[in-house]
Design an enzyme around this catalytic site. Structure first.
Site, short mmCIF file in Angstrom:
data_model
loop_
_atom_site.label_atom_id
_atom_site.label_comp_id
_atom_site.label_asym_id
_atom_site.label_seq_id
_atom_site.Cartn_x
_atom_site.Cartn_y
_atom_site.Cartn_z
N MET A 31 38.63 27.88 39.82
CA MET A 31 38.06 26.53 39.70
C MET A 31 38.74 25.80 38.54
O MET A 31 38.21 24.81 38.03
CB MET A 31 36.55 26.60 39.49
CG MET A 31 35.85 27.27 40.68
SD MET A 31 34.14 26.76 40.91
CE MET A 31 33.41 27.28 39.40
N HIS A 35 42.22 30.22 31.70
CA HIS A 35 42.35 30.97 30.46
C HIS A 35 43.07 32.27 30.78
O HIS A 35 43.48 32.51 31.93
CB HIS A 35 40.97 31.19 29.83
CG HIS A 35 39.94 31.74 30.79
ND1 HIS A 35 40.04 32.98 31.37
CD2 HIS A 35 38.80 31.18 31.30
CE1 HIS A 35 39.00 33.18 32.16
NE2 HIS A 35 38.24 32.11 32.16
N HIS A 38 42.34 34.19 33.97
CA HIS A 38 42.97 33.72 35.21
C HIS A 38 44.44 34.13 35.26
O HIS A 38 44.96 34.52 36.30
CB HIS A 38 42.91 32.19 35.30
CG HIS A 38 41.52 31.64 35.38
ND1 HIS A 38 40.93 30.96 34.34
CD2 HIS A 38 40.60 31.66 36.37
CE1 HIS A 38 39.72 30.58 34.69
NE2 HIS A 38 39.48 31.00 35.92
N SER A 189 35.46 33.21 29.92
CA SER A 189 34.86 32.40 30.98
C SER A 189 35.05 30.93 30.62
O SER A 189 35.01 30.57 29.44
CB SER A 189 33.35 32.71 31.05
OG SER A 189 32.67 31.66 31.73
#
Ligand code: PAF
Length: 285
Positions: A31, A35, A38, A189
């Site tokens: 989405m 960071h 990912h 997150s």
């Protein structure tokens, strides 16, 4: 790096060509607001043999409840694209909402797995996993990946996707990618950006609690429910509002009251509010 956002046909033509050339297509759905967690998905796709890497960036409205943070969710497309380019990603799919949910199609398909969807995170987030499975299904149909990778932090999501892939005979191999943490143990997150500096420090206590329970489980005659209760109380006493902290089987997230390491594999899962931010984490035992 190719970027597609408003037309599926040329995207599909590119993927068909790669398939023709016998490339192995690896896919990381995201989405955005990328960071290190990912970026590790991209690296792990390569390690697992993908020769072409696709990343999607789409803040999926269907997986947010009416009182959740859809509007507030951080959108940092320009920066995300720079990071992905540096990481050697071949193609980014960042569709518009009308492409994913065309307004001229009035009916909508729902994929259900009621028992697991309404459990754990599903208790406080009704409809969330329907939205996740719907969008992942659409993305798989558009991109036809050989391998798709998901972060372990969203473990319940991973198990639901695994069940969907098996139930619908989808031709994609799923990979679970380990949680990437800050130095203090806090799982990375995008929602960590909602936390104040003080709460970000405090949030690392979630991981400390998971490690404490793990240590206790390894001791002889330890009482699981007691050690879980102790950590819930400890977290609540320093400002958390724990939604759940549970020991489950790794395979299918069944409730378990006993820890028998030789017999089964287990996972500890937690969701907690800290201020207005909802945090999740887990630890595979
Ligand atoms: O894990 C996420 O970021 C999202 O749930 C996903 C899989 C990209 C679907 O929107």
């Amino acid at each position: 790096m190719q970027i597609f956002s408003d037309n599926i046909d040329p995207l599909r033509a590119q993927i068909a060509q790669w398939k023709n050339d016998r490339d192995i297509i690896g896919f990381a759905p995201t989405m955005g607001n990328l960071h290190d967690g990912h970026l590790s998905l991209v690296r792990n796709l390569k390690k697992n043999g993908a020769t072409k890497i696709i990343v999607s960036i789409f803040v999926n409205p269907r997986q947010f409840g009416p009182t959740e943070d859809f509007n507030q969710y951080p959108r940092t497309l320009k920066n995300d694209l720079e990071l992905l380019e540096k990481e050697g990603v071949d193609l980014v799919f960042c569709p518009d909402v009308n492409l994913m949910y065309p307004s001229h199609i009035s009916s909508e398909i729902t994929i259900n797995n009621p028992k697991l969807m309404n459990d754990l995170c599903g208790v406080k987030r009704p409809g969330h996993f329907n939205g996740v499975l719907l969008v992942v299904n659409k993305l798989f149909n558009i991109l036809r990946p050989d391998i798709a990778i998901f972060g372990q932090k969203d473990y319940q999501q991973f198990i639901l996707i695994k069940n969907m892939v098996a139930n619908l005979f989808m031709e994609v191999n799923l990979i679970l990618s380990p949680i990437i943490r800050e130095n203090n143990g806090l799982a990375l997150s995008s929602r960590n950006s909602y936390l104040s500096y003080e709460n970000k420090m405090l949030a690392s206590k979630i991981y400390t609690s998971l490690l404490k329970i793990k240590d206790n489980l390894c001791k002889k005659n330890s009482d699981i429910s007691q050690s879980i209760r102790r950590e819930i109380d400890r977290l609540n006493s320093i400002g958390f509002e724990v939604e759940y902290l549970e020991l489950r089987t790794l395979n299918n997230l069944e409730i378990c009251n006993e820890y028998q390491p030789g017999k089964d594999k287990y996972i500890l899962l937690i969701a907690s509010k800290l201020g207005r931010t909802r945090l999740i984490d887990n630890l595979i035992l």
